[in-house]
Design a protein around this motif. Structure first.
Motif, short mmCIF file in Angstrom:
data_model
loop_
_atom_site.label_atom_id
_atom_site.label_comp_id
_atom_site.label_asym_id
_atom_site.label_seq_id
_atom_site.Cartn_x
_atom_site.Cartn_y
_atom_site.Cartn_z
N GLY A 147 16.27 51.43 28.28
CA GLY A 147 16.07 50.48 27.49
C GLY A 147 16.89 50.89 26.14
N GLU A 148 16.47 52.15 25.76
CA GLU A 148 17.27 52.39 24.53
C GLU A 148 18.89 52.54 24.74
OE1 GLU A 148 15.90 52.93 21.55
OE2 GLU A 148 14.04 52.20 22.69
N ARG A 149 19.21 53.07 25.90
CA ARG A 149 20.64 53.03 26.26
C ARG A 149 21.27 51.43 26.20
NH1 ARG A 149 23.53 56.91 28.68
NH2 ARG A 149 22.18 58.10 27.59
N LEU A 150 20.28 50.57 26.60
CA LEU A 150 21.00 49.39 26.50
C LEU A 150 21.31 48.88 25.04
CD1 LEU A 150 18.66 47.35 29.07
CD2 LEU A 150 20.98 47.79 29.46
N CYS A 151 20.40 49.46 24.19
CA CYS A 151 20.64 49.19 22.66
C CYS A 151 21.94 49.71 22.39
CB CYS A 151 19.22 49.57 21.89
SG CYS A 151 17.89 48.88 22.32
N SER A 152 22.65 50.56 22.84
CA SER A 152 23.71 51.50 22.41
C SER A 152 24.87 51.05 23.19
CB SER A 152 23.64 52.87 22.21
OG SER A 152 23.07 53.23 23.35
N LEU A 153 24.87 50.09 23.98
CA LEU A 153 26.10 49.65 24.66
C LEU A 153 27.51 49.54 23.82
CD1 LEU A 153 24.64 47.13 27.12
CD2 LEU A 153 25.07 49.56 27.69
N HIS A 154 27.25 49.23 22.77
CA HIS A 154 28.63 49.11 21.90
C HIS A 154 29.24 50.40 21.48
CE1 HIS A 154 24.96 49.87 19.34
NE2 HIS A 154 25.79 50.60 18.41
N ARG A 159 25.67 42.94 18.50
CA ARG A 159 25.27 43.88 19.83
C ARG A 159 24.30 44.90 19.32
NH1 ARG A 159 31.41 46.11 19.77
NH2 ARG A 159 31.51 46.70 17.67
N THR A 160 24.22 45.18 17.96
CA THR A 160 23.25 46.30 17.29
C THR A 160 21.98 45.64 17.51
OG1 THR A 160 23.65 45.37 15.14
CG2 THR A 160 25.30 47.15 15.86
N GLN A 161 21.56 44.55 17.80
CA GLN A 161 20.10 44.02 17.55
C GLN A 161 19.56 43.73 18.75
OE1 GLN A 161 18.81 43.48 14.56
NE2 GLN A 161 20.43 44.71 13.68
N VAL A 162 20.04 44.30 20.16
CA VAL A 162 19.45 44.19 21.19
C VAL A 162 18.00 44.25 21.34
CG1 VAL A 162 19.19 45.02 23.63
CG2 VAL A 162 21.42 44.21 22.59
N TRP A 163 17.49 45.50 20.39
CA TRP A 163 16.14 45.90 20.25
C TRP A 163 15.11 44.96 19.31
CZ3 TRP A 163 14.23 46.46 15.48
CH2 TRP A 163 15.39 46.45 14.49
N ASN A 164 15.88 44.23 18.82
CA ASN A 164 15.18 43.35 17.77
C ASN A 164 14.48 42.05 18.58
OD1 ASN A 164 14.05 41.92 15.70
ND2 ASN A 164 15.91 41.61 14.57
N VAL A 165 13.07 42.13 18.72
CA VAL A 165 12.55 40.84 19.71
C VAL A 165 12.15 39.92 18.56
CG1 VAL A 165 11.83 42.49 21.53
CG2 VAL A 165 10.33 42.22 19.71
N GLN A 166 12.05 40.10 17.12
CA GLN A 166 11.81 38.96 16.44
C GLN A 166 12.97 38.10 15.88
OE1 GLN A 166 8.82 38.90 15.71
NE2 GLN A 166 8.49 40.98 16.60
N ARG A 167 13.43 37.65 17.22
CA ARG A 167 14.69 36.70 17.07
C ARG A 167 14.26 35.22 16.66
NH1 ARG A 167 14.86 39.46 22.18
NH2 ARG A 167 13.44 38.50 23.73
N PRO A 168 14.86 34.49 16.45
CA PRO A 168 14.51 32.92 16.09
C PRO A 168 14.04 32.25 17.49
CG PRO A 168 16.90 33.08 15.88
CD PRO A 168 16.51 34.66 16.26
N PRO A 169 13.57 31.11 17.30
CA PRO A 169 12.73 30.45 18.54
C PRO A 169 14.07 30.32 19.42
CG PRO A 169 11.80 29.62 16.70
CD PRO A 169 12.82 30.56 16.09
N PRO A 220 28.81 40.12 19.41
CA PRO A 220 27.75 40.37 20.49
C PRO A 220 28.11 41.20 21.41
CG PRO A 220 29.12 38.10 21.03
CD PRO A 220 29.44 38.74 19.53
N THR A 221 27.14 41.77 22.34
CA THR A 221 27.54 42.76 23.41
C THR A 221 28.58 41.82 24.57
OG1 THR A 221 25.29 43.77 23.25
CG2 THR A 221 26.62 43.97 25.07
#
Length: 564
Positions: free
Chosen positions: A368-375, A229-239, A324-325
């Protein structure tokens, strides 16, 4: 031709046939034409005929002399009568002899269609034909991915699931319902994986099929961090993560559009005290974030059921350290999809009636930043309700016993019609159009990798074990380079060692109808190095020459000898 030159002469013939076999897929509309073809369908028929003739002439020059002695021990009169060559002047009904000679594992003798081939070979030849075509043939790409229990799809997804690659943005095409941040994507593992998954979901109605194909590899993946849940902002995710998010994105854009309409075009007026502005902004940001979550709760039935099913299947495999969120992977994926839309100004421009203002862009970035801190615990109840609404879609789902498969059909016309219909379904959306082109571009660059991954034989088997070919995602060169495009057309290695060490079934060629007059056969054999003066022969070769020499005499010469 000297005995020293003969091995190189044989290698030259094999090189010619290999190049013809490599270029042939680019000239045919279906891999079936490698095995049977009618004259009005393709230029393949005259190519097959000429390659067959070249091979039969070469057999008289290149086959071991012992083979000729065994085959022609009773003379040459029957050499053109062993079978009715050609069976038909307007068609070929089964595997041409020259292809079987070149590689019997890839082109087995007597086959009339792909239905009679092994899975690896059938899928490889289909994808090879699709990759070799000068323009994408979408029905062929669909067939290659779906045939033989989705073997092509499984191979690509398994090979790319953890491949690193930077997720970047492409330029929007302006098409309807096209998400600009996912449009015209760069050729990287993420976009190829997502494209294959997109085609699979659009072509196959069976909900569990994505899970059955993708989840085994995902469960073995070591790249789980992006699901925290702390990685919502991270777009460098696996395929595989990128693909699931992309499949979800079209279902979240409506909710984002509703929030965007609520955002004022201008920032709030400056209050009497700065603290009042922060309080006011916090109130709006919280309201818009809640609107996103409650909106998704209301449109949970629009989320692809196949993605919910897959997420639910792999949720239980998460390591305990990954949270996860909302406590479930599907919620994490939905929030990531919302964030990916909000984080793209071009996408927001398309969702708005007019291009968004800088003030709206700043506000949406803040959401969008708020979505990254839903936890942080403030949205737990709303996330829980959204998760329940999403998982509730599985309650009414009844799992089918078996998904529809192309393998149920054997008639080529039926298969072609079905694949064309499926391709049109994919092409009905802009995302589907891009997906097919991405897969085609990937195949053009990686057919040697596909051949190795499928376990199919190469057109020219290598003499020694070769290193596994690397994946290639390089763009086309800006300047025309003929060698680059040659490598895109010839998906096999033409190394001298493989050509010189090639072992073909010359005797089978000699036993076939050579289609040559007796006089021509005799003349070709007479010019072999074994019949020249001072030829160096071993015992078996000398015995073969003694057996053949009487058969090569011209009747007129025999009469002259008798007179003298």
């Amino acid at each position: 031709m000297s005995d020293i030159r003969q091995p190189q002469y044989c290698a030259d013939i094999i090189a010619i046939l290999t190049i013809v076999a490599s270029f042939l897929p680019s000239l045919i509309a279906s891999p079936v034409m490698l095995f049977s073809v009618r004259i009005h369908e393709s230029v393949a028929l005259p190519i097959h005929r000429r390659a067959d003739l070249l091979l039969k002439v070469a057999a008289l020059k290149c086959a071991p002399i012992e083979n000729l002695a065994r085959v022609f021990q009773k003379g040459f009169d029957s050499a053109v009568k062993r079978n009715s060559y050609p069976e038909s002047v307007t068609s070929i009904e089964s595997t041409p002899a020259w292809l079987t000679f070149l590689n019997p594992a890839l082109f087995p003798r007597g086959k009339t269609s792909l239905s009679y081939l092994g899975d690896q070979v059938a899928v490889y030849l289909t994808l090879l034909t699709a990759a070799s075509r000068p323009q994408p043939q979408y029905s062929l790409i669909v067939r290659g991915l779906l045939m033989r229990n989705f073997l092509g799809t499984k191979t690509i997804l398994r090979g790319l699931q953890d491949t690193p690659g930077q997720v970047t943005r492409g330029e929007p095409c302006g098409g309807p319902l096209c998400m600009p941040h996912l449009c015209t994507p760069p050729l990287i593992p993420h976009t190829v994986y997502a494209a294959v998954a997109q085609i699979l979901v659009m072509c196959v109605d069976c909900v569990p099929v994505l899970c059955k194909i993708a989840s085994p590899g995902i469960k073995e993946s070591g790249l789980w961090d992006s699901l925290d849940r702390t990685q919502v902002w991270n777009v460098q995710r696996p395929p595989w993560h990128h693909a699931l998010v992309q499949l979800l994105t079209p279902s979240v854009v409506g909710v984002v559009a509703e929030v965007l309409r609520a955002v004022p075009p201008q920032p709030p007026a400056k209050p009497a005290h700065p603290s009042q502005l922060s309080v006011r902004l916090e109130h709006h940001l919280a309201a818009w974030t809640l609107q996103l979550l409650t909106g998704m709760e209301g449109v949970a039935n629009m989320v692809p059921l196949s993605v919910i099913y897959t997420a639910h299947a792999i949720n239980g495999c998460l390591p305990p350290t990954i949270k996860p969120t909302g406590g479930h992977i599907i919620t994490q994926l939905v929030v990531s999809a919302i964030y990916s839309v909000i984080n793209s100004r071009s996408s927001l421009d398309q969702l708005s009636d007019t291009p968004i203002t800088d003030g709206q862009w700043d506000m949406m970035i803040a959401v969008g930043e708020r979505l990254c801190s839903l936890h942080d615990g403030n949205y737990d109840s709303h996330l829980k309700r959204m998760t329940i609404a999403l998982l509730a879609q599985l309650e009414d789902f009844e799992e089918e016993n078996e998904e529809d498969s192309l393998d149920e059909y054997t008639d080529e016309d039926v298969i072609e019609s079905l694949c064309t219909a499926l391709a049109n379904t994919v092409l009905s959306s802009v995302q589907g159009q891009h997906a097919l082109v991405v897969v085609w571009e990937f195949l053009k660059r990686n057919m040697e990798w596909m051949q190795e991954s499928l376990g199919a034989p190469a057109i020219l088997p290598p003499a020694t074990e070769q290193p596994r070919p690397p994946l290639c995602f390089a763009p086309d060169p800006l300047l025309y380079n003929p060698l680059y495009y040659y490598k895109r057309a010839i998906y096999t290695q033409l190394d001298q060692e493989s050509l010189m060490s090639f072992k073909g079934d010359w005797e089978a060629v000699l036993w076939s109808d050579l289609g040559l007059p007796k006089g021509t056969i005799v003349d070709l054999i007479k010019k072999r190095p074994e019949f020249q003066n001072n030829a160096y022969l071993n015992k078996s070769q000398a015995a073969a020459v003694r057996k053949l020499r009487p058969l090569l005499r011209d009747p007129d010469e025999e009469e002259d000898e008798k007179k003298h």
